[in-house]
Scaffold this active site. Structure first.
Site, PDB file in Angstrom:
ATOM      1  N   VAL A  11       0.828  -1.204   0.000  1.00 33.05           N
ATOM      2  CA  VAL A  11       0.000   0.000   0.000  1.00 33.05           C
ATOM      3  C   VAL A  11       0.870   1.265   0.000  1.00 33.05           C
ATOM      4  O   VAL A  11       0.657   2.182  -0.795  1.00 33.05           O
ATOM      5  CB  VAL A  11      -0.964  -0.002   1.210  1.00 33.05           C
ATOM      6  CG1 VAL A  11      -1.638   1.348   1.389  1.00 33.05           C
ATOM      7  CG2 VAL A  11      -2.007  -1.087   1.028  1.00 33.05           C
ATOM      8  N   THR A 126      -5.646  -0.559   7.384  1.00 34.11           N
ATOM      9  CA  THR A 126      -6.984  -1.008   7.766  1.00 34.11           C
ATOM     10  C   THR A 126      -7.007  -1.171   9.281  1.00 34.11           C
ATOM     11  O   THR A 126      -6.284  -2.014   9.824  1.00 34.11           O
ATOM     12  CB  THR A 126      -7.303  -2.341   7.065  1.00 34.11           C
ATOM     13  OG1 THR A 126      -7.193  -2.136   5.658  1.00 34.11           O
ATOM     14  CG2 THR A 126      -8.697  -2.829   7.412  1.00 34.11           C
ATOM     15  N   GLU A 157      -7.870   2.330   2.396  1.00 34.09           N
ATOM     16  CA  GLU A 157      -7.423   2.080   1.028  1.00 34.09           C
ATOM     17  C   GLU A 157      -8.179   0.893   0.444  1.00 34.09           C
ATOM     18  O   GLU A 157      -8.322  -0.127   1.101  1.00 34.09           O
ATOM     19  CB  GLU A 157      -5.900   1.806   1.029  1.00 34.09           C
ATOM     20  CG  GLU A 157      -5.330   1.582  -0.341  1.00 34.09           C
ATOM     21  CD  GLU A 157      -5.764   2.662  -1.324  1.00 34.09           C
ATOM     22  OE1 GLU A 157      -5.543   3.846  -1.074  1.00 34.09           O
ATOM     23  OE2 GLU A 157      -6.361   2.300  -2.365  1.00 34.09           O
ATOM     24  N   LEU A 159      -7.433  -0.343  -2.813  1.00 34.69           N
ATOM     25  CA  LEU A 159      -6.735  -0.897  -3.979  1.00 34.69           C
ATOM     26  C   LEU A 159      -6.676  -2.411  -3.898  1.00 34.69           C
ATOM     27  O   LEU A 159      -6.704  -2.994  -2.820  1.00 34.69           O
ATOM     28  CB  LEU A 159      -5.319  -0.322  -4.116  1.00 34.69           C
ATOM     29  CG  LEU A 159      -4.262  -0.593  -3.039  1.00 34.69           C
ATOM     30  CD1 LEU A 159      -3.666  -1.986  -3.156  1.00 34.69           C
ATOM     31  CD2 LEU A 159      -3.158   0.431  -3.140  1.00 34.69           C
ATOM     32  N   PHE A 258     -16.975 -11.412  -8.310  1.00 34.75           N
ATOM     33  CA  PHE A 258     -16.788 -12.166  -7.065  1.00 34.75           C
ATOM     34  C   PHE A 258     -17.733 -13.359  -6.954  1.00 34.75           C
ATOM     35  O   PHE A 258     -18.168 -13.714  -5.873  1.00 34.75           O
ATOM     36  CB  PHE A 258     -16.932 -11.237  -5.837  1.00 34.75           C
ATOM     37  CG  PHE A 258     -15.645 -10.549  -5.509  1.00 34.75           C
ATOM     38  CD1 PHE A 258     -15.170  -9.529  -6.299  1.00 34.75           C
ATOM     39  CD2 PHE A 258     -14.872 -10.951  -4.426  1.00 34.75           C
ATOM     40  CE1 PHE A 258     -13.973  -8.914  -6.039  1.00 34.75           C
ATOM     41  CE2 PHE A 258     -13.663 -10.343  -4.149  1.00 34.75           C
ATOM     42  CZ  PHE A 258     -13.215  -9.319  -4.961  1.00 34.75           C
ATOM     43  N   CYS A 269      -5.468  -9.434   3.290  1.00 35.77           N
ATOM     44  CA  CYS A 269      -6.564  -8.599   3.806  1.00 35.77           C
ATOM     45  C   CYS A 269      -7.794  -9.380   4.250  1.00 35.77           C
ATOM     46  O   CYS A 269      -8.163  -9.318   5.423  1.00 35.77           O
ATOM     47  CB  CYS A 269      -6.952  -7.570   2.748  1.00 35.77           C
ATOM     48  SG  CYS A 269      -5.651  -6.351   2.496  1.00 35.77           S
ATOM     49  N   LYS A 272      -7.636 -11.666   7.582  1.00 41.61           N
ATOM     50  CA  LYS A 272      -7.434 -10.939   8.843  1.00 41.61           C
ATOM     51  C   LYS A 272      -8.573  -9.944   9.100  1.00 41.61           C
ATOM     52  O   LYS A 272      -8.960  -9.728  10.247  1.00 41.61           O
ATOM     53  CB  LYS A 272      -6.061 -10.249   8.856  1.00 41.61           C
ATOM     54  CG  LYS A 272      -5.984  -8.931   8.142  1.00 41.61           C
ATOM     55  CD  LYS A 272      -4.688  -8.197   8.431  1.00 41.61           C
ATOM     56  CE  LYS A 272      -4.483  -7.007   7.515  1.00 41.61           C
ATOM     57  NZ  LYS A 272      -5.511  -5.971   7.560  1.00 41.61           N
TER      58      LYS A 272
HETATM   59  N1  LIG Z   1      -2.122  -5.143   0.516  1.00 43.17           N
HETATM   60  C1  LIG Z   1      -3.333  -4.734   0.180  1.00 43.17           C
HETATM   61  O1  LIG Z   1      -3.880  -5.122  -0.854  1.00 43.17           O
HETATM   62  C2  LIG Z   1      -4.079  -3.764   1.060  1.00 43.17           C
HETATM   63  C3  LIG Z   1      -5.191  -3.088   0.536  1.00 43.17           C
HETATM   64  C4  LIG Z   1      -5.856  -2.187   1.353  1.00 43.17           C
HETATM   65  C5  LIG Z   1      -5.443  -1.982   2.652  1.00 43.17           C
HETATM   66  N2  LIG Z   1      -4.360  -2.666   3.137  1.00 43.17           N
HETATM   67  C6  LIG Z   1      -3.940  -2.383   4.517  1.00 43.17           C
HETATM   68  O2  LIG Z   1      -2.820  -1.517   4.461  1.00 43.17           O
HETATM   69  C7  LIG Z   1      -1.911  -1.800   5.538  1.00 43.17           C
HETATM   70  C8  LIG Z   1      -0.533  -2.127   4.985  1.00 43.17           C
HETATM   71  O3  LIG Z   1      -0.657  -3.296   4.178  1.00 43.17           O
HETATM   72  P1  LIG Z   1       0.497  -3.750   3.182  1.00 43.17           P
HETATM   73  O4  LIG Z   1      -0.043  -4.887   2.397  1.00 43.17           O
HETATM   74  O5  LIG Z   1       1.056  -2.566   2.480  1.00 43.17           O
HETATM   75  O6  LIG Z   1       1.573  -4.295   4.246  1.00 43.17           O
HETATM   76  P2  LIG Z   1       3.124  -4.599   3.986  1.00 43.17           P
HETATM   77  O7  LIG Z   1       3.505  -5.582   5.011  1.00 43.17           O
HETATM   78  O8  LIG Z   1       3.330  -4.899   2.538  1.00 43.17           O
HETATM   79  O9  LIG Z   1       3.843  -3.193   4.276  1.00 43.17           O
HETATM   80  C9  LIG Z   1       4.007  -2.651   5.547  1.00 43.17           C
HETATM   81  C10 LIG Z   1       5.402  -2.041   5.629  1.00 43.17           C
HETATM   82  O10 LIG Z   1       5.538  -1.341   6.867  1.00 43.17           O
HETATM   83  C11 LIG Z   1       6.886  -1.491   7.284  1.00 43.17           C
HETATM   84  N3  LIG Z   1       6.996  -1.175   8.702  1.00 43.17           N
HETATM   85  C12 LIG Z   1       6.717  -1.936   9.788  1.00 43.17           C
HETATM   86  N4  LIG Z   1       6.953  -1.249  10.911  1.00 43.17           N
HETATM   87  C13 LIG Z   1       7.401  -0.023  10.552  1.00 43.17           C
HETATM   88  C14 LIG Z   1       7.812   1.132  11.270  1.00 43.17           C
HETATM   89  N5  LIG Z   1       7.807   1.170  12.586  1.00 43.17           N
HETATM   90  N6  LIG Z   1       8.205   2.207  10.559  1.00 43.17           N
HETATM   91  C15 LIG Z   1       8.229   2.198   9.206  1.00 43.17           C
HETATM   92  N7  LIG Z   1       7.850   1.125   8.472  1.00 43.17           N
HETATM   93  C16 LIG Z   1       7.439   0.029   9.143  1.00 43.17           C
HETATM   94  C17 LIG Z   1       7.216  -2.938   6.935  1.00 43.17           C
HETATM   95  O11 LIG Z   1       8.616  -3.151   6.891  1.00 43.17           O
HETATM   96  C18 LIG Z   1       6.536  -3.062   5.571  1.00 43.17           C
HETATM   97  O12 LIG Z   1       7.410  -2.730   4.522  1.00 43.17           O
HETATM   98  C19 LIG Z   1      -2.557  -2.946   6.329  1.00 43.17           C
HETATM   99  O13 LIG Z   1      -3.328  -2.403   7.358  1.00 43.17           O
HETATM  100  C20 LIG Z   1      -3.472  -3.586   5.297  1.00 43.17           C
HETATM  101  O14 LIG Z   1      -4.556  -4.252   5.887  1.00 43.17           O
HETATM  102  C21 LIG Z   1      -3.667  -3.535   2.368  1.00 43.17           C
END
Ligand SMILES: NC(=O)c1ccc[n+]([C@@H]2O[C@H](COP(=O)([O-])OP(=O)(O)OC[C@H]3O[C@@H](n4cnc5c(N)ncnc54)[C@H](O)[C@@H]3O)[C@@H](O)[C@H]2O)c1
Length: 462
Positions: A11, A126, A157, A159, A258, A269, A272
């Site tokens: 994200v 999220t 988000e 996406l 879907f 997502c 969890k």
């Molecule tokens: N992946 C998806 O499709 C998606 C879509 C919508 C919402 N989300 C939500 O967005 C959020 C992030 O998801 P994601 O898939 O990008 O996760 P991800 O694990 O790919 O990315 C999270 C990043 O945060 C970094 N991180 C951890 N602790 C940190 C800190 N203290 N300081 C700086 N960086 C730190 C990690 O190293 C990692 O690179 C979650 O809450 C998820 O539910 C994800």
């Protein structure tokens, strides 16, 4: 605008790159120094179609920066996005330790800034209902007053991995949860360029915004699960899920998306988020039994294919070797978090089978999880060597029209177990395969499905 994105994963990286594409100055932060180093060198850390082009352009034009130092990004930024992990905690609720830990640090940094500038802190992760309030109070611990030096906004988000760039650049809607008109104005200004097509920016309170994200994901997970139940019933009553899908999907109240039966939903997502919503309901003494059923049925659905494999091989998979096509939780991503393919693989391994797997993008991400418990192939045909049968777990396009003659010549037994309904059962039967899919009869020509001819004509036009 000057923006900070904290957390540079799926994200954060897409968000940062797309905001830079609109002309903003963006600094992305991550604690993973290796990731930041790679991004600085111009190398992407995730596979996401369309990302490379705009990532390279914005890096070159000096609008996109990467650092491990929170202060470097937050100081002087007008908007700070939290795109941090919110993984499933021990009791199923979302673990907020990443979000609240960073929020506390941000509070200290704002307090230390000399120019008294106002910042908007945005929860893009999220997060459960009430998290905006929590983030606000954690920042206030630094002696700051909300509404003066900062405001907290919920901006979930939507996406989809695999389509993330398009989804971010042309969102169907942008949800902004904030009770501060000042913060809302900043967010509108930021998102304006993304909604020139007339799609709405929806303003609401923080709690409704937070719940919107969970309600959306839980609803989609329920839709998939419902269709998997229908598919399982189709197999028992002698109906065909392809027909049923067309039959109900043409109803505009239901919609066509879907509705594809398979081996269950996965990814970082849906699993969890369904659990977290269930926990939220429980916290407020509300039973949400639909969610219990969705979780139970989805777990069971991972086994729908494996039980077909076990029964085909007379109840034992000892000394059986399988080719698995697909490791990612869905096509067009390298993400394997909660991948149904991994669930299938683990179930096969537990029954004594061995596996060689191929995926166009998700081999390295799988190796990090499954290590050498399975072997990895160079391409789809390489995976078939010495395999008793083929098992398809992800719907990548390149799996859809393989050379079936080659498949037949290489597999020890001409058996295919298709967890994504990619192939035409009739063609499979005519080619001499024992072919098993989800919710469809073994002998059935998909081109005779209600829109089958059209689909075929489409394919022939290329
Ligand atoms: N992946 C998806 O499709 C998606 C879509 C919508 C919402 N989300 C939500 O967005 C959020 C992030 O998801 P994601 O898939 O990008 O996760 P991800 O694990 O790919 O990315 C999270 C990043 O945060 C970094 N991180 C951890 N602790 C940190 C800190 N203290 N300081 C700086 N960086 C730190 C990690 O190293 C990692 O690179 C979650 O809450 C998820 O539910 C994800």
């Amino acid at each position: 605008m000057k923006l900070a994105i904290i957390g540079t994963g799926y994200v954060g990286l897409v968000t940062g790159t797309c905001f830079a594409e609109m002309g903003n100055q963006v600094t992305c932060v991550d604690i993973d120094a290796g990731k930041i180093e790679k991004l600085r060198r111009g190398k992407l850390t995730i596979f996401e179609p369309g990302l490379e082009l705009i990532f390279e352009r914005n890096l070159r034009e000096d609008r996109l920066h990467f650092t491990t130092q929170l202060a470097e990004a937050v100081t002087d930024s007008e908007v700070v996005f939290l795109a941090l992990p919110t993984p499933k905690g021990g009791d199923g609720s979302a673990d907020l330790s990443f979000v609240l830990g960073v929020a506390r640090e941000i509070g200290k940094l704002i307090a230390a800034e000399e120019n008294d500038a106002y910042k908007v802190i945005v929860n893009k992760s999220t997060v459960p209902v009430g998290t905006a309030d929590l983030v606000r109070s954690v920042i206030e611990e630094a002696g700051l007053a909300a509404g003066e030096r900062f405001d907290v906004v919920s901006n979930p988000e939507f996406l989809r991995e695999g389509l993330a760039v398009d989804d971010f650049l042309k969102p169907e809607r942008v949800v902004i949860g904030s009770s501060s008109s000042r913060a809302q104005a900043v967010m509108h200004n930021l998102y304006e360029p993304f909604v020139r097509n007339g799609n709405p920016i929806l303003n609401m309170d923080e709690r409704s915004s937070e719940l919107t994200k969970y309600a959306a994901n839980a609803f989609l997970a329920t839709k998939i699960t419902f269709m998997n139940e229908v598919a399982n019933l189709c197999e028992r009553v002698g109906a065909n899920v392809e027909f049923v899908r067309h039959g109900i999907g043409t109803d505009s109240r239901i919609g066509k998306q879907f509705l594809y039966a398979g081996i269950g939903y996965g990814g970082s997502c849906f699993p969890k988020d369904v659990h977290a919503l269930k926990r939220t309901a429980a916290t407020y003494d509300y039973e949400f039994p639909v969610l219990d059923a969705v979780i139970r049925v989805n777990d069971r659905q991972h086994d729908a294919l494996v039980s077909k494999v076990v029964s085909y091989f007379d109840g034992s998979l000892e000394n059986r070797h399988f080719a698995v096509w697909g490791l990612a939780f869905k096509a067009n991503t390298d993400d394997v978090r909660e991948s149904p393919a991994h669930a299938v693989i683990n179930a096969l391994l537990a029954q004594g089978a061995t596996i060689t797997a191929f995926d166009p993008e998700a081999i390295e991400t799988t190796r990090a999880v499954l290590g050498d418990t399975i072997a990895y192939a160079h391409d789809i045909y390489d995976a078939l060597k010495d395999a008793d049968a083929l098992i398809v777990c992800t719907e990548w396009n390149e799996f859809r029209q393989p050379d079936f003659t080659r498949l037949k010549a290489t597999l020890k037994q001409s058996a295919i177990f298709d967890g994504r309904n990619l192939f035409n059962p009739q063609t499979m039967a005519e080619s001499g395969f024992d072919y098993f899919s989800i919710g469809r009869p073994q002998q059935f020509d998909v081109t005779t499905a209600p829109d089958g001819t059209r689909k075929k004509a489409h394919a022939e036009r290329g």
